[in-house]
Design a protein around this motif. Structure first.
Motif, PDB file in Angstrom:
ATOM      1  N   ALA A 102       0.468  -1.423  -0.181  1.00  0.00           N
ATOM      2  CA  ALA A 102       0.326  -0.057   0.183  1.00  0.00           C
ATOM      3  C   ALA A 102       1.328   1.330   0.022  1.00  0.00           C
ATOM      4  O   ALA A 102       0.463   2.349  -0.208  1.00  0.00           O
ATOM      5  CB  ALA A 102      -0.730   0.185   1.266  1.00  0.00           C
ATOM      6  N   ARG A 103       2.267   0.779  -0.130  1.00  0.00           N
ATOM      7  CA  ARG A 103       3.186   2.195   0.228  1.00  0.00           C
ATOM      8  C   ARG A 103       2.616   2.908   1.078  1.00  0.00           C
ATOM      9  O   ARG A 103       3.096   4.384   1.062  1.00  0.00           O
ATOM     10  CB  ARG A 103       3.276   3.237  -1.778  1.00  0.00           C
ATOM     11  CG  ARG A 103       3.452   2.181  -2.552  1.00  0.00           C
ATOM     12  CD  ARG A 103       3.672   2.843  -3.854  1.00  0.00           C
ATOM     13  NE  ARG A 103       3.546   2.790  -4.369  1.00  0.00           N
ATOM     14  CZ  ARG A 103       2.433   3.301  -6.018  1.00  0.00           C
ATOM     15  NH1 ARG A 103       2.679   4.468  -6.261  1.00  0.00           N
ATOM     16  NH2 ARG A 103       2.467   2.050  -6.894  1.00  0.00           N
ATOM     17  N   GLN A 104       2.890   2.856   1.894  1.00  0.00           N
ATOM     18  CA  GLN A 104       2.834   3.424   3.490  1.00  0.00           C
ATOM     19  C   GLN A 104       3.810   4.107   3.482  1.00  0.00           C
ATOM     20  O   GLN A 104       5.188   2.941   3.745  1.00  0.00           O
ATOM     21  CB  GLN A 104       2.574   2.415   5.131  1.00  0.00           C
ATOM     22  CG  GLN A 104       2.127   2.996   6.034  1.00  0.00           C
ATOM     23  CD  GLN A 104       1.866   2.675   7.567  1.00  0.00           C
ATOM     24  OE1 GLN A 104       1.990   0.909   6.935  1.00  0.00           O
ATOM     25  NE2 GLN A 104       1.998   2.679   8.487  1.00  0.00           N
ATOM     26  N   SER A 105       3.869   5.280   4.220  1.00  0.00           N
ATOM     27  CA  SER A 105       5.371   5.737   3.848  1.00  0.00           C
ATOM     28  C   SER A 105       6.093   6.039   5.379  1.00  0.00           C
ATOM     29  O   SER A 105       7.421   6.383   5.470  1.00  0.00           O
ATOM     30  CB  SER A 105       5.709   6.807   2.711  1.00  0.00           C
ATOM     31  OG  SER A 105       4.737   8.112   3.073  1.00  0.00           O
ATOM     32  N   VAL A 106       4.526   6.464   6.482  1.00  0.00           N
ATOM     33  CA  VAL A 106       5.459   6.946   7.660  1.00  0.00           C
ATOM     34  C   VAL A 106       4.811   5.290   9.005  1.00  0.00           C
ATOM     35  O   VAL A 106       3.799   5.395   8.463  1.00  0.00           O
ATOM     36  CB  VAL A 106       4.887   8.594   7.929  1.00  0.00           C
ATOM     37  CG1 VAL A 106       4.925   8.391   9.764  1.00  0.00           C
ATOM     38  CG2 VAL A 106       5.286   8.608   7.016  1.00  0.00           C
ATOM     39  N   SER A 107       5.894   4.533   9.596  1.00  0.00           N
ATOM     40  CA  SER A 107       5.604   3.363  10.473  1.00  0.00           C
ATOM     41  C   SER A 107       4.684   4.317  11.316  1.00  0.00           C
ATOM     42  O   SER A 107       5.407   4.347  12.590  1.00  0.00           O
ATOM     43  CB  SER A 107       6.339   3.012  10.445  1.00  0.00           C
ATOM     44  OG  SER A 107       6.545   2.334   9.332  1.00  0.00           O
ATOM     45  N   HIS A 108       3.669   5.405  11.342  1.00  0.00           N
ATOM     46  CA  HIS A 108       2.430   5.718  12.473  1.00  0.00           C
ATOM     47  C   HIS A 108       1.530   5.148  12.090  1.00  0.00           C
ATOM     48  O   HIS A 108       0.533   6.053  11.354  1.00  0.00           O
ATOM     49  CB  HIS A 108       3.527   7.287  13.386  1.00  0.00           C
ATOM     50  CG  HIS A 108       2.249   7.449  14.540  1.00  0.00           C
ATOM     51  ND1 HIS A 108       3.256   7.597  15.634  1.00  0.00           N
ATOM     52  CD2 HIS A 108       1.371   7.443  14.748  1.00  0.00           C
ATOM     53  CE1 HIS A 108       1.776   7.876  16.591  1.00  0.00           C
ATOM     54  NE2 HIS A 108       0.692   8.194  15.890  1.00  0.00           N
ATOM     55  N   LEU A 109       0.538   4.968  12.166  1.00  0.00           N
ATOM     56  CA  LEU A 109      -0.824   4.885  11.753  1.00  0.00           C
ATOM     57  C   LEU A 109      -1.505   5.254  11.972  1.00  0.00           C
ATOM     58  O   LEU A 109      -1.355   6.429  12.534  1.00  0.00           O
ATOM     59  CB  LEU A 109      -1.076   3.712  13.182  1.00  0.00           C
ATOM     60  CG  LEU A 109      -3.215   3.347  13.063  1.00  0.00           C
ATOM     61  CD1 LEU A 109      -3.622   2.472  11.704  1.00  0.00           C
ATOM     62  CD2 LEU A 109      -3.711   2.996  13.869  1.00  0.00           C
ATOM     63  N   HIS A 110      -2.103   5.625  11.100  1.00  0.00           N
ATOM     64  CA  HIS A 110      -2.768   7.097  10.855  1.00  0.00           C
ATOM     65  C   HIS A 110      -3.654   7.222   9.320  1.00  0.00           C
ATOM     66  O   HIS A 110      -3.632   6.164   8.488  1.00  0.00           O
ATOM     67  CB  HIS A 110      -1.516   8.439   9.669  1.00  0.00           C
ATOM     68  CG  HIS A 110      -0.514   8.114   9.013  1.00  0.00           C
ATOM     69  ND1 HIS A 110       0.509   6.631   9.174  1.00  0.00           N
ATOM     70  CD2 HIS A 110      -0.908   7.975   7.531  1.00  0.00           C
ATOM     71  CE1 HIS A 110       0.529   6.819   7.553  1.00  0.00           C
ATOM     72  NE2 HIS A 110       0.096   7.255   6.860  1.00  0.00           N
ATOM     73  N   PHE A 111      -5.265   7.538   9.227  1.00  0.00           N
ATOM     74  CA  PHE A 111      -6.378   7.822   8.974  1.00  0.00           C
ATOM     75  C   PHE A 111      -6.284   8.741   7.520  1.00  0.00           C
ATOM     76  O   PHE A 111      -5.815  10.074   8.646  1.00  0.00           O
ATOM     77  CB  PHE A 111      -7.255   7.719   9.673  1.00  0.00           C
ATOM     78  CG  PHE A 111      -7.517   6.592  10.246  1.00  0.00           C
ATOM     79  CD1 PHE A 111      -7.825   4.932   8.994  1.00  0.00           C
ATOM     80  CD2 PHE A 111      -6.962   5.990  11.223  1.00  0.00           C
ATOM     81  CE1 PHE A 111      -7.661   4.003  10.428  1.00  0.00           C
ATOM     82  CE2 PHE A 111      -6.909   4.781  11.770  1.00  0.00           C
ATOM     83  CZ  PHE A 111      -7.477   3.735  11.478  1.00  0.00           C
ATOM     84  N   HIS A 112      -5.590   9.035   5.944  1.00  0.00           N
ATOM     85  CA  HIS A 112      -5.798  10.024   5.545  1.00  0.00           C
ATOM     86  C   HIS A 112      -7.729  10.949   5.732  1.00  0.00           C
ATOM     87  O   HIS A 112      -8.620   9.818   5.253  1.00  0.00           O
ATOM     88  CB  HIS A 112      -5.537  10.152   4.047  1.00  0.00           C
ATOM     89  CG  HIS A 112      -3.964   9.245   4.447  1.00  0.00           C
ATOM     90  ND1 HIS A 112      -3.137  10.272   3.474  1.00  0.00           N
ATOM     91  CD2 HIS A 112      -2.995   8.469   4.438  1.00  0.00           C
ATOM     92  CE1 HIS A 112      -2.182   9.760   3.598  1.00  0.00           C
ATOM     93  NE2 HIS A 112      -2.258   8.463   3.471  1.00  0.00           N
ATOM     94  N   ILE A 113      -7.601  11.680   5.526  1.00  0.00           N
ATOM     95  CA  ILE A 113      -8.948  12.338   5.479  1.00  0.00           C
ATOM     96  C   ILE A 113      -9.275  13.166   4.276  1.00  0.00           C
ATOM     97  O   ILE A 113      -8.325  14.709   4.596  1.00  0.00           O
ATOM     98  CB  ILE A 113      -9.788  13.233   6.784  1.00  0.00           C
ATOM     99  CG1 ILE A 113      -9.236  12.252   7.717  1.00  0.00           C
ATOM    100  CG2 ILE A 113     -11.023  13.308   6.035  1.00  0.00           C
ATOM    101  CD1 ILE A 113      -9.602  13.184   9.091  1.00  0.00           C
TER     102      ILE A 113
END
Ligand code: 5GP
Ligand code: ZN
Length: 116
Positions: A94-105
Motif C-alpha cells: 500500500a506504499r505506507q511511508s510513515v510507520s505510525h498508524l494514520h488515517f488520511h481524510i
C-alpha cells in the motif's frame, strides 16, 4: 524511536493542527492530494505502526473507534458535507511511508477510485 508523527505529537516538528485532545491529533497533510487532506493519528503508548498492529494491540481498537467518532463530529465544520474519504495505507504494497498508524481524510473535490 525516531518517528516523524511522534515528533509532530511532541511538537518537535511543526504541523497545522485541526483537532487535538488527550488521545487524538488531526493535522493537515504537508502534500495535499485534495483541497482538504488531513491525517488523523492516535497519541500515547504503545506506538502502533499500522492497521495490522491492532492484531498485537487489540485493546487500542476502541481508541480507533473514538478517532472515527471525532471525524464524524468534525466533518461538517471542516466543510466536508459533500462527502469525504478515509484511507489507511498499511505496509509495503500500500506504499505506507510513515510507520505510525494514520488515517488520511480527503475531501472538497470529487474523488475517483484510482488505486494505483
Ligand atoms: P502514507 O504514505 O504513509 O500513507 O502517508 C504519509 C503522509 O504523510 C503523506 O501523505 C505525506 O504527505 C505526509 N507527510 C509526510 N511528512 C509530513 C510532515 O512532515 N508533515 C505533515 N503534516 N505531513 C507529512
Ligand atoms: Zn510514531
Amino acid at each position: 524511536m525516531d518517528c516523524l508523527f511522534c515528533g509532530i505529537i511532541e511538537g518537535k516538528i511543526p504541523s497545522d493542527k485541526l483537532y487535538e485532545d488527550d488521545g487524538i491529533l488531526i493535522f493537515k497533510d504537508i502534500a495535499p492530494e485534495a483541497p482538504f487532506h488531513a491525517l488523523a493519528i492516535l497519541k500515547g503508548a504503545p506506538h502502533l505502526e499500522s492497521v495490522a498492529s491492532l492484531a498485537q494491540f487489540p485493546e487500542r481498537a476502541g481508541d480507533v473507534g473514538r478517532l472515527f467518532a471525532v471525524m464524524a463530529e468534525k466533518q461538517a465544520e471542516w466543510g466536508l458535507d459533500g462527502g469525504f474519504r478515509v484511507v489507511a495505507n498499511c505496509g509495503r504494497d500500500a506504499r505506507q511511508s510513515v510507520s505510525h498508524l494514520h488515517f488520511h481524510i480527503l475531501g472538497k473535490r470529487e474523488l475517483s477510485l484510482s488505486l494505483s
